[in-house]
Scaffold this motif. Structure first.
Motif, PDB file in Angstrom:
ATOM      1  N   ALA A  55      41.364  44.206  36.798  1.00  0.00           N
ATOM      2  CA  ALA A  55      42.761  44.307  36.367  1.00  0.00           C
ATOM      3  C   ALA A  55      43.698  44.270  37.582  1.00  0.00           C
ATOM      4  O   ALA A  55      44.853  43.890  37.456  1.00  0.00           O
ATOM      5  CB  ALA A  55      42.974  45.596  35.578  1.00  0.00           C
ATOM      6  N   ASN A  56      43.178  44.668  38.755  1.00  0.00           N
ATOM      7  CA  ASN A  56      43.992  44.673  39.975  1.00  0.00           C
ATOM      8  C   ASN A  56      43.324  43.780  41.024  1.00  0.00           C
ATOM      9  O   ASN A  56      42.668  44.255  41.941  1.00  0.00           O
ATOM     10  CB  ASN A  56      44.166  46.096  40.508  1.00  0.00           C
ATOM     11  N   ILE A  57      43.517  42.476  40.864  1.00  0.00           N
ATOM     12  CA  ILE A  57      42.915  41.501  41.778  1.00  0.00           C
ATOM     13  C   ILE A  57      43.758  41.420  43.048  1.00  0.00           C
ATOM     14  O   ILE A  57      44.966  41.228  42.991  1.00  0.00           O
ATOM     15  CB  ILE A  57      42.798  40.119  41.103  1.00  0.00           C
ATOM     16  N   VAL A  58      43.089  41.569  44.204  1.00  0.00           N
ATOM     17  CA  VAL A  58      43.805  41.529  45.489  1.00  0.00           C
ATOM     18  C   VAL A  58      43.524  40.246  46.261  1.00  0.00           C
ATOM     19  O   VAL A  58      44.269  39.900  47.177  1.00  0.00           O
ATOM     20  CB  VAL A  58      43.484  42.769  46.354  1.00  0.00           C
ATOM     21  N   VAL A  59      42.450  39.545  45.921  1.00  0.00           N
ATOM     22  CA  VAL A  59      42.124  38.239  46.513  1.00  0.00           C
ATOM     23  C   VAL A  59      41.671  37.339  45.384  1.00  0.00           C
ATOM     24  O   VAL A  59      40.800  37.709  44.600  1.00  0.00           O
ATOM     25  CB  VAL A  59      40.998  38.335  47.567  1.00  0.00           C
ATOM     26  N   SER A  60      42.267  36.152  45.284  1.00  0.00           N
ATOM     27  CA  SER A  60      41.834  35.149  44.324  1.00  0.00           C
ATOM     28  C   SER A  60      41.959  33.795  45.007  1.00  0.00           C
ATOM     29  O   SER A  60      43.056  33.360  45.336  1.00  0.00           O
ATOM     30  CB  SER A  60      42.686  35.189  43.056  1.00  0.00           C
ATOM     31  N   GLN A  61      40.817  33.158  45.235  1.00  0.00           N
ATOM     32  CA  GLN A  61      40.821  31.873  45.934  1.00  0.00           C
ATOM     33  C   GLN A  61      40.016  30.857  45.126  1.00  0.00           C
ATOM     34  O   GLN A  61      38.806  30.961  45.008  1.00  0.00           O
ATOM     35  CB  GLN A  61      40.229  32.020  47.342  1.00  0.00           C
ATOM     36  N   ALA A  62      40.716  29.875  44.571  1.00  0.00           N
ATOM     37  CA  ALA A  62      40.060  28.797  43.819  1.00  0.00           C
ATOM     38  C   ALA A  62      39.799  27.634  44.770  1.00  0.00           C
ATOM     39  O   ALA A  62      40.389  27.541  45.845  1.00  0.00           O
ATOM     40  CB  ALA A  62      40.949  28.354  42.664  1.00  0.00           C
ATOM     41  N   GLY A  63      38.898  26.740  44.377  1.00  0.00           N
ATOM     42  CA  GLY A  63      38.655  25.514  45.130  1.00  0.00           C
ATOM     43  C   GLY A  63      37.821  25.684  46.379  1.00  0.00           C
ATOM     44  O   GLY A  63      37.843  24.824  47.270  1.00  0.00           O
ATOM     45  N   VAL A  64      37.083  26.773  46.509  1.00  0.00           N
ATOM     46  CA  VAL A  64      36.206  26.985  47.669  1.00  0.00           C
ATOM     47  C   VAL A  64      35.021  26.045  47.521  1.00  0.00           C
ATOM     48  O   VAL A  64      34.285  26.119  46.538  1.00  0.00           O
ATOM     49  CB  VAL A  64      35.738  28.451  47.771  1.00  0.00           C
ATOM     50  N   THR A  65      34.828  25.136  48.463  1.00  0.00           N
ATOM     51  CA  THR A  65      33.763  24.134  48.330  1.00  0.00           C
ATOM     52  C   THR A  65      32.469  24.540  48.998  1.00  0.00           C
ATOM     53  O   THR A  65      31.439  23.929  48.756  1.00  0.00           O
ATOM     54  CB  THR A  65      34.223  22.776  48.893  1.00  0.00           C
ATOM     55  N   GLY A  66      32.493  25.548  49.826  1.00  0.00           N
ATOM     56  CA  GLY A  66      31.267  26.041  50.458  1.00  0.00           C
ATOM     57  C   GLY A  66      30.734  27.241  49.708  1.00  0.00           C
ATOM     58  O   GLY A  66      31.131  27.511  48.570  1.00  0.00           O
ATOM     59  N   THR A  67      29.838  27.979  50.351  1.00  0.00           N
ATOM     60  CA  THR A  67      29.237  29.154  49.723  1.00  0.00           C
ATOM     61  C   THR A  67      29.622  30.435  50.457  1.00  0.00           C
ATOM     62  O   THR A  67      28.850  31.388  50.513  1.00  0.00           O
ATOM     63  CB  THR A  67      27.705  29.023  49.664  1.00  0.00           C
ATOM     64  N   SER A  68      30.833  30.440  51.016  1.00  0.00           N
ATOM     65  CA  SER A  68      31.343  31.663  51.633  1.00  0.00           C
ATOM     66  C   SER A  68      32.866  31.625  51.644  1.00  0.00           C
ATOM     67  O   SER A  68      33.475  30.551  51.572  1.00  0.00           O
ATOM     68  CB  SER A  68      30.810  31.829  53.056  1.00  0.00           C
ATOM     69  N   HIS A  69      33.439  32.804  51.738  1.00  0.00           N
ATOM     70  CA  HIS A  69      34.895  32.933  51.824  1.00  0.00           C
ATOM     71  C   HIS A  69      35.209  34.229  52.557  1.00  0.00           C
ATOM     72  O   HIS A  69      34.607  35.273  52.276  1.00  0.00           O
ATOM     73  CB  HIS A  69      35.521  32.961  50.429  1.00  0.00           C
ATOM     74  N   VAL A  70      36.141  34.176  53.510  1.00  0.00           N
ATOM     75  CA  VAL A  70      36.574  35.373  54.224  1.00  0.00           C
ATOM     76  C   VAL A  70      37.715  36.010  53.434  1.00  0.00           C
ATOM     77  O   VAL A  70      38.756  35.393  53.225  1.00  0.00           O
ATOM     78  CB  VAL A  70      37.025  35.040  55.663  1.00  0.00           C
ATOM     79  N   ALA A  71      37.498  37.233  52.997  1.00  0.00           N
ATOM     80  CA  ALA A  71      38.509  37.976  52.246  1.00  0.00           C
ATOM     81  C   ALA A  71      39.314  38.807  53.251  1.00  0.00           C
ATOM     82  O   ALA A  71      38.813  39.787  53.785  1.00  0.00           O
ATOM     83  CB  ALA A  71      37.844  38.879  51.216  1.00  0.00           C
TER      84      ALA A  71
END
Length: 185
Positions: A51-67
């Motif tokens: 309900a309280n999303i602080v990071v939302s990143q669409a379109g990540v093409t790899g298998t990692s993301h730095v939050a």
């Protein structure tokens, strides 16, 4: 013409592990690739129902993301959703992690060091946190034109430990002439 099959199978989150503690405030979230996925949406929230999303990143093409931008001493929940031309796949299980207690200190204004004064200056950080340390990382970023002038210590009660003590002394009375510190201990 691009032909894609509907996504099937489940996502496998890898790191940070579910329930991990002392995680940095900019963790790299990693997961296993799902066959057929063209991209992923990563979400991080402060609650398990998102309900309280602080990071939302669409379109990540790899298998990692730095939050980035997470708060210290906070429990976060994260999940990943795969996507391809046929639509979204099944959202992963939800993992949680708790960020480390990170204390930052920057003298304000910048602390001037007098030239030719053996007494120098001191800058003290007093912590009131009574937690038991299970690990300690000290990051020092100091702009100064003669690193041989500088000494960094940690003290608790009567105990003191030198982290950096005037590099180049005693070989040279004045120490090393290099510029600036940017170190992690």
């Amino acid at each position: 013409l691009t032909v894609a099959a509907a996504l099937s199978g489940s996502m496998n989150l890898q790191s940070p592990a579910d329930g991990a503690t002392s995680v940095g405030t900019s963790p790299t979230l990693t997961w296993a690739a799902l066959t057929g996925a063209a991209s992923y949406t990563v979400e991080v929230a402060t609650d398990a129902v998102f309900a309280n999303i602080v990071v939302s990143q669409a379109g990540v093409t790899g298998t990692s993301h730095v939050a980035t931008g997470l708060n210290p001493s906070t429990t976060y929940y994260w999940r990943v959703k795969p996507t391809n031309g046929c639509g979204d796949g099944t959202v992963s299980a939800t993992f949680s992690f708790t960020t480390a207690n990170i204390i930052c200190h920057a003298p304000s204004p910048a602390l001037a060091i007098p030239d030719g004064n053996a007494t120098g200056v001191n800058d003290t950080i007093t912590l009131t946190d009574t937690s038991v340390l299970t690990g300690l990382t000290v990051s020092i970023k100091a702009a100064h034109t003669w690193v041989g002038d500088l000494k960094f210590t940690l003290s608790k009660d009567a105990a003191t430990s030198a982290l950096i003590d005037r590099p180049g002394v005693p070989a040279s009375t004045f120490g090393c002439s290099g510029n600036d510190y940017d170190v992690i201990l």
